[in-house]
Design a protein around this motif. Structure first.
Motif, short mmCIF file in Angstrom:
data_model
loop_
_atom_site.label_atom_id
_atom_site.label_comp_id
_atom_site.label_asym_id
_atom_site.label_seq_id
_atom_site.Cartn_x
_atom_site.Cartn_y
_atom_site.Cartn_z
N GLY A 87 23.02 3.65 -8.90
CA GLY A 87 22.75 2.43 -8.13
C GLY A 87 21.84 2.68 -6.94
N SER A 88 21.75 1.70 -6.07
CA SER A 88 20.87 1.80 -4.91
C SER A 88 21.54 1.19 -3.69
CB SER A 88 19.53 1.10 -5.17
OG SER A 88 19.74 -0.28 -5.44
N ALA A 89 21.08 1.60 -2.53
CA ALA A 89 21.60 1.10 -1.26
C ALA A 89 20.55 1.33 -0.19
CB ALA A 89 22.90 1.78 -0.89
N THR A 90 20.64 0.57 0.91
CA THR A 90 19.73 0.71 2.03
C THR A 90 20.53 0.94 3.30
OG1 THR A 90 18.07 -0.73 1.01
CG2 THR A 90 17.91 -0.37 3.39
N LEU A 91 20.16 1.98 4.04
CA LEU A 91 20.78 2.26 5.33
C LEU A 91 19.88 1.70 6.42
CD1 LEU A 91 21.71 6.03 4.79
CD2 LEU A 91 22.93 3.98 4.02
N LEU A 92 20.45 0.87 7.28
CA LEU A 92 19.69 0.23 8.36
C LEU A 92 20.26 0.65 9.70
CD1 LEU A 92 17.64 -1.81 9.53
CD2 LEU A 92 19.39 -3.57 9.23
N CYS A 93 19.38 1.02 10.61
CA CYS A 93 19.78 1.34 11.99
C CYS A 93 18.83 0.62 12.93
CB CYS A 93 19.74 2.83 12.23
SG CYS A 93 20.29 3.32 13.90
N SER A 94 19.37 0.00 13.98
CA SER A 94 18.53 -0.74 14.93
C SER A 94 19.07 -0.55 16.34
CB SER A 94 18.50 -2.23 14.58
OG SER A 94 19.81 -2.80 14.67
N ALA A 95 18.21 -0.81 17.32
CA ALA A 95 18.61 -0.69 18.72
C ALA A 95 17.66 -1.50 19.58
CB ALA A 95 18.60 0.78 19.16
N ASN A 96 18.15 -1.92 20.75
CA ASN A 96 17.34 -2.61 21.74
C ASN A 96 17.00 -1.65 22.87
OD1 ASN A 96 17.55 -5.11 20.37
ND2 ASN A 96 19.57 -5.46 21.30
N GLY A 97 15.97 -1.99 23.61
CA GLY A 97 15.58 -1.19 24.76
C GLY A 97 14.19 -1.57 25.22
N ASN A 98 13.84 -1.14 26.40
CA ASN A 98 12.50 -1.37 26.90
C ASN A 98 12.03 -0.09 27.61
OD1 ASN A 98 10.20 -3.09 27.33
ND2 ASN A 98 10.72 -3.03 29.50
N PRO A 99 11.04 0.59 27.07
CA PRO A 99 10.25 0.20 25.89
C PRO A 99 11.09 0.27 24.61
CG PRO A 99 9.75 2.44 26.55
CD PRO A 99 10.62 1.89 27.62
N THR A 100 10.54 -0.36 23.55
CA THR A 100 11.24 -0.36 22.27
C THR A 100 11.52 1.08 21.83
OG1 THR A 100 10.15 -2.41 21.62
CG2 THR A 100 11.12 -1.08 19.86
N PRO A 101 12.80 1.39 21.54
CA PRO A 101 13.12 2.78 21.18
C PRO A 101 12.63 3.15 19.78
CG PRO A 101 15.06 1.39 20.98
CD PRO A 101 13.99 0.53 21.60
N THR A 102 12.40 4.42 19.58
CA THR A 102 12.08 4.95 18.26
C THR A 102 13.38 5.27 17.53
OG1 THR A 102 9.99 5.90 19.02
CG2 THR A 102 10.95 6.83 17.00
N ILE A 103 13.52 4.78 16.32
CA ILE A 103 14.72 5.01 15.52
C ILE A 103 14.40 6.03 14.45
CG2 ILE A 103 16.54 3.94 14.16
CD1 ILE A 103 16.28 2.84 16.99
N THR A 104 15.25 7.03 14.30
CA THR A 104 15.03 8.10 13.33
C THR A 104 16.28 8.34 12.51
OG1 THR A 104 13.42 9.19 14.78
CG2 THR A 104 14.36 10.50 13.00
N TRP A 105 16.12 8.43 11.19
CA TRP A 105 17.20 8.81 10.28
C TRP A 105 17.03 10.26 9.86
CZ3 TRP A 105 21.64 6.57 9.17
CH2 TRP A 105 21.79 5.17 9.24
N THR A 106 18.11 11.04 9.93
CA THR A 106 18.12 12.40 9.41
C THR A 106 19.41 12.58 8.61
OG1 THR A 106 19.17 13.23 11.42
CG2 THR A 106 16.77 13.38 11.30
N ARG A 107 19.49 13.71 7.91
CA ARG A 107 20.70 14.00 7.13
C ARG A 107 21.33 15.30 7.62
NH1 ARG A 107 21.58 14.26 0.52
NH2 ARG A 107 23.82 14.70 0.63
N ASP A 108 22.64 15.26 7.82
CA ASP A 108 23.39 16.44 8.24
C ASP A 108 23.73 17.26 7.00
OD1 ASP A 108 24.95 18.32 9.42
OD2 ASP A 108 26.62 16.98 9.91
N VAL A 109 22.82 18.10 6.57
CA VAL A 109 22.98 18.85 5.32
C VAL A 109 24.05 19.92 5.45
CG1 VAL A 109 21.82 20.29 3.62
CG2 VAL A 109 20.58 18.41 4.70
N ASP A 110 24.12 20.59 6.59
CA ASP A 110 25.05 21.71 6.76
C ASP A 110 26.45 21.28 7.19
OD1 ASP A 110 23.04 23.52 6.10
OD2 ASP A 110 22.34 23.59 8.17
N GLY A 111 26.62 19.98 7.51
CA GLY A 111 27.93 19.50 7.90
C GLY A 111 28.37 19.91 9.29
#
Length: 295
Positions: A87-111
């Motif tokens: 199947g499929s899915a979408t992960l969404l992350c958002s935030a407010n701020g001024n200036p507009t913040p940069t949002i980054t997704w990473t994966r914790d591979v090593d736990g």
């Protein structure tokens, strides 16, 4: 001039005035008293400044447009996503701020909570698309939001792909030993979703259960995602308790069996490469009935 939140809101100037020993009050266009805590990124405010005539050479009432800067706030991300295999899915992350913040997704591979490979980035929000989901996609994903005004603590999202129980060699390797009269402990770990049930068996394929001889710990989720464990304790170990034990994990998608061994303590290896550093010749006198008493 600008306002920036550094614990408390502070007024800063592109060109600082000669004196900053003054009282400042913020009044918005609507007449609202802001109490030094403006929360909008672009305001026209009136500064009621006292004792400023000698600095600015004019009115103590100074209307100015100011820019309020603040770090990422209201960071939001899906807490847990369950996906069918393929199947499929979408992960969404958002935030407010001024200036507009940069949002980054990473994966914790090593736990261990460390930031791994960058998966997606964006201004104000970022998305990660999981398509053709396989069990390898299961894991812990981290969303971070940052800007020049600050950074927010990472938010974690768990992606869980439905899967039949299975295990890796690393998770199941090695025997467990216990001394006679002691307690033996065998741990069975598998990866699965939905939650599996565990069955333990010993000689003659006998199913074991908790009681005077055995204790089976309740199934536990170890990594918050798909890794489960069951622990069998063997009390008062005797010779007949040694040998192979079978652990079978089942859920609605399938089952997985593995064999674990309970063995006696290892015998110490014979010493090698011995070196004699000192030696003595000792004569022990013996009489008709044994060792002679010294006189």
């Amino acid at each position: 001039m600008s306002l920036q939140k550094t614990g408390k809101w502070a007024l800063t100037y592109d060109t600082p005035p000669k004196s900053l020993s003054m009282n400042v009050f913020f009044i918005s266009q609507s007449g609202e008293h802001l109490n030094g805590e403006p929360r909008h990124d672009n305001l026209i405010v009136t500064f009621h400044v006292y004792g400023l005539e000698s600095v600015c050479g004019g009115s103590p009432v100074l209307p100015r447009r100011v820019r309020v800067t603040f770090g990422p706030e209201d960071v939001k991300a899906t807490k847990r996503v369950v996906v069918e295999k393929g199947g499929s899915a979408t992960l969404l992350c958002s935030a407010n701020g001024n200036p507009t913040p940069t949002i980054t997704w990473t994966r914790d591979v090593d736990g261990d909570g460390s930031l791994g490979e960058r998966l997606a980035t964006g201004d104000g929000e970022a998305r990660v698309a999981v398509t053709g989901a396989s069990r390898a996609d299961s894991g812990r994903y981290l969303c971070t939001a940052f800007s020049v005004a600050g950074a927010a603590p990472p938010l974690e999202t768990f992606v869980v792909v439905k899967q039949a129980p299975w295990s890796t060699h690393k998770e199941m390797e090695g025997d467990s030993w216990a001394a006679a009269g002691g307690e033996g402990r065998l741990e069975c770990r598998v990866r699965a979703f939905p939650k599996p049930s565990f069955t333990w068996k010993h000689k003659n394929n006998t199913t074991l259960s908790s009681g005077d001889k055995y204790d089976i710990r309740k199934t536990q989720l170890e990594d918050g995602v798909v890794e489960w464990s069951s622990v069998l304790s063997v009390k008062g170990v005797v010779r007949g308790d040694y040998g192979n034990y079978s652990c079978v994990a089942r859920n609605i998608l399938g089952s997985h069996a593995t064999s674990l061994a309970l063995v006696p303590p290892p015998t110490p290896a014979a010493p090698t490469n011995l070196t004699v550093s000192r030696a003595w010749d000792i004569a022990i006198p013996f009489g008709p009935i044994g060792l002679l008493a010294s006189r």
